[in-house]
Scaffold this active site. Sequence first.
Site, short mmCIF file in Angstrom:
data_model
loop_
_atom_site.label_atom_id
_atom_site.label_comp_id
_atom_site.label_asym_id
_atom_site.label_seq_id
_atom_site.Cartn_x
_atom_site.Cartn_y
_atom_site.Cartn_z
N HIS A 1 0.88 -1.17 0.00
CA HIS A 1 0.00 0.00 0.00
C HIS A 1 0.92 1.22 0.00
O HIS A 1 1.64 1.45 0.97
CB HIS A 1 -0.91 0.00 1.24
CG HIS A 1 -1.90 -1.13 1.21
ND1 HIS A 1 -2.32 -1.80 2.33
CD2 HIS A 1 -2.55 -1.69 0.17
CE1 HIS A 1 -3.20 -2.73 1.97
NE2 HIS A 1 -3.35 -2.69 0.66
N GLU B 1 1.46 3.59 2.97
CA GLU B 1 1.92 3.06 4.27
C GLU B 1 3.43 2.95 4.16
O GLU B 1 3.98 1.93 3.77
CB GLU B 1 1.22 1.73 4.54
CG GLU B 1 -0.28 1.93 4.70
CD GLU B 1 -1.10 0.64 4.67
OE1 GLU B 1 -0.53 -0.45 4.82
OE2 GLU B 1 -2.33 0.74 4.49
N HIS C 1 3.13 -3.19 6.64
CA HIS C 1 2.06 -2.22 6.40
C HIS C 1 2.10 -1.14 7.48
O HIS C 1 3.00 -1.12 8.30
CB HIS C 1 0.70 -2.91 6.43
CG HIS C 1 0.42 -3.77 5.23
ND1 HIS C 1 -0.61 -3.51 4.36
CD2 HIS C 1 1.04 -4.88 4.76
CE1 HIS C 1 -0.61 -4.42 3.41
NE2 HIS C 1 0.37 -5.27 3.62
N GLU D 1 1.68 -4.52 10.97
CA GLU D 1 1.18 -3.14 10.95
C GLU D 1 2.08 -2.36 11.88
O GLU D 1 2.06 -2.56 13.10
CB GLU D 1 -0.28 -3.09 11.42
CG GLU D 1 -1.24 -3.93 10.59
CD GLU D 1 -1.61 -3.27 9.26
OE1 GLU D 1 -1.23 -2.11 9.04
OE2 GLU D 1 -2.27 -3.94 8.45
#
Length: 764
Positions: free
Chosen positions: A353, A356, A491, A584
């Site tokens: 992404h 990110e 991410h 994350e």
Amino acid sequence: MLARPLLLLLALVPAARLPGAHGAPGPATLRPGDEREVTAAPAAPSTQGQLGEPVPEGGRLRLAEEKAAGGEARGTTKKAVRVKVVKKKVLKKKPKASGQGAATEQQPQCPPLGLESLRVSDFQLRASSIKRYGLGAHRGRLNIQSGIHDGDFYDGGWCAGHEDRDQWLEIDARRPTRFTGIITQGLNSIWTYDWVTSYKVQFSNDTHSWQPGRNGTEEVVFLGNKDPETPVLNALPTPVVARYIRINPQTWFENGTICLRAEILGCPLPDPNNIYSWENEPAVTDKLDFRHHNYKEMRKLMKEVNEECPNITRVYSIGKSYLGLKMYVMEISDNPGQHELGEPEFRYVAGMHGNEVLGRELLLNLMQYLCGEYTRGNPRVVRLVSETRIHLLPSMNPDGYETAYKLGSELVGWAMGRWTYEGIDLNHNFADLNTALWDAEDNELVPHKFPNHYLPIPEYYTFANATVAPETRAVIDWMQKFPFVLSANLHGGELVVTYPYDMTRTYWKAQELTPTPDDAIFRWLATVYATTNLAMVDDERRLCHYEDFTREGNIINGANWHTVPGSMNDFSYLHTNCFEVTVELSCDKFPHESELPREWENNKESLLVFMEQVRRGIKGVVRDKDTEQGIADAIIAVDGINHDVRTAFDGDYWRLLNPGEYEVTAAAEGYHPVTRTCRVSYEDNPTLCDFQLTKTPKQRLREILAKGGKIPKDLILRLRQLRLRKLRAQRQAQGGGLTPSGLCGDVEEGCALCGSRSLPHTLV
Ligand SMILES: [Zn+2]
């Protein structure tokens, strides 16, 4: 991070797929030119929906889709006071895909205080009034995401309890600070539209006497937002030194109320009386290039690392993005460019992404760090580099990154740059292999009739017109080329590590615990990262948005968070040998440059210790007993785990396992399978479990016949014995004599013989 709000954002994809008028990439949610002046007239029509329409009966409830398509308000500024307006920073999109970003030119010098990054704590935020607890001052943080349920504790912003011009959100910087700017956003909500269209600011050193923000002698009214999501930056006409700052809304979206999310730009000044000294920066000893690198700068940095450490590095490209940017990989190994027998291959992937961005910078930091520490002789790094072949892909979606980079850390919002230029979310773009596997499992076909690993890619996915991004194709080719064992996919937007499966087994469920047969080791792998990450283990930390992962040790099964069909992790596990988790990395998807040293400290140990997990479990070589040659594509099955792995080209394999004792079987076509017990200890070394397989007589015969050679005596004898054994067994079972068909038809090895060669059929 995907999470619930992106269900809304997904609806933006069609818009995102339309290139801008000048071929500019990405969604067209931002209309910079529209923001120049305040007027009572309706704003110019845009690509977005109309938000200023009459409210439907029964409150301001709207459909999620409707909101997702919307953005800019019509006639939002009827109440706007026409006071002197400070010239705004205007974002200009550039059609170029790469090149120097404009972010640095447009941002005032001072960094954000950290409302978004959570460096500013809840105690530093106060408000004149609040609508309810879930909309308290502590929620007034840029890009904070709301929970699913309206009215819970985790709503998407601060909302005042009264609708008048005396409301304020106050930020205590806790030390003298040179304030330079304010960034605001509206409320993040599925249910309502609320944003502030203009505001004043006040400053104080003691919270008793307040000075208005001025431009010369006049009090300034700043232009606020036009939609809930697009961040709007206002630079102060002149910087102001104070400890406290208040945002004081003057007008707001006519159908909404006073709600906002904010970030404050300010430089902390020296404070001899600072009692909050423990909040000072942690010492960062590594001298790394802590800044955001666009495409060209990234390429330059990788080249420099390669030049500095030519013996252990190699830069290669796995393909190109839609706009033609190369997807560079840094390989780090004591023999770059070569697979060494028994040496596991590891990969980190970042930037799938594009917005990110922390993972990209961490991987750039990591390659500099490994090069430097290897040169210095750091034993841990020397061992890692000597025993592992490491591949780092910092930017899987370079086009998306450039879009985000141009807007910059504070103004990129929550979704700009997430998708590829074509509007594809790469984490949904891999072939769904889960469904085929689960269908076969439901019919009890696995693993006898349907494989439990190395699942083939479905035909539809290979068609030229299939919606498969060039970036995805490049990564799939890469996965197939190298025998990767372990990987993490980096991410941002939350603080949690997720492990497969990412897709729910019950197709209509948005969340469902869906473990793999390797759940135990996956949980371990996720835990290793989560328990060494300084940000995750900080028990003082508050939630990023609305979900509390701390109770489960900051790890979660991907599907149990939110279902992701076609994820890279699931594909990696089912199509290759590689076990992959998602990390994350931070609440803030695009942390300010000033946060990068701290983020490196937060993640440094995790990044290293996770790579070292490639040593967990068993490894070995499967060889032909006679020739000593490695056997490629041999299947390694562990009793009790319905997921096999295969040997690489030279017959070497790696099987990640937690400590314990395992019955392991190696099988290959044309060989007798061999089973042995392999014990995995708690040591920081894989258990060696080699296998020597003997060819079946049938296979030997096949090979001899293929070469047109003579059948050796021992093979003839062996075939006879086999036939005999089988016949005896048959006779016993039937209680009868031999039949001619019994001679040939039933003896596996004999069939080829009967038909083609005149081997004696005598029973001895
Ligand atoms: Zn993501």
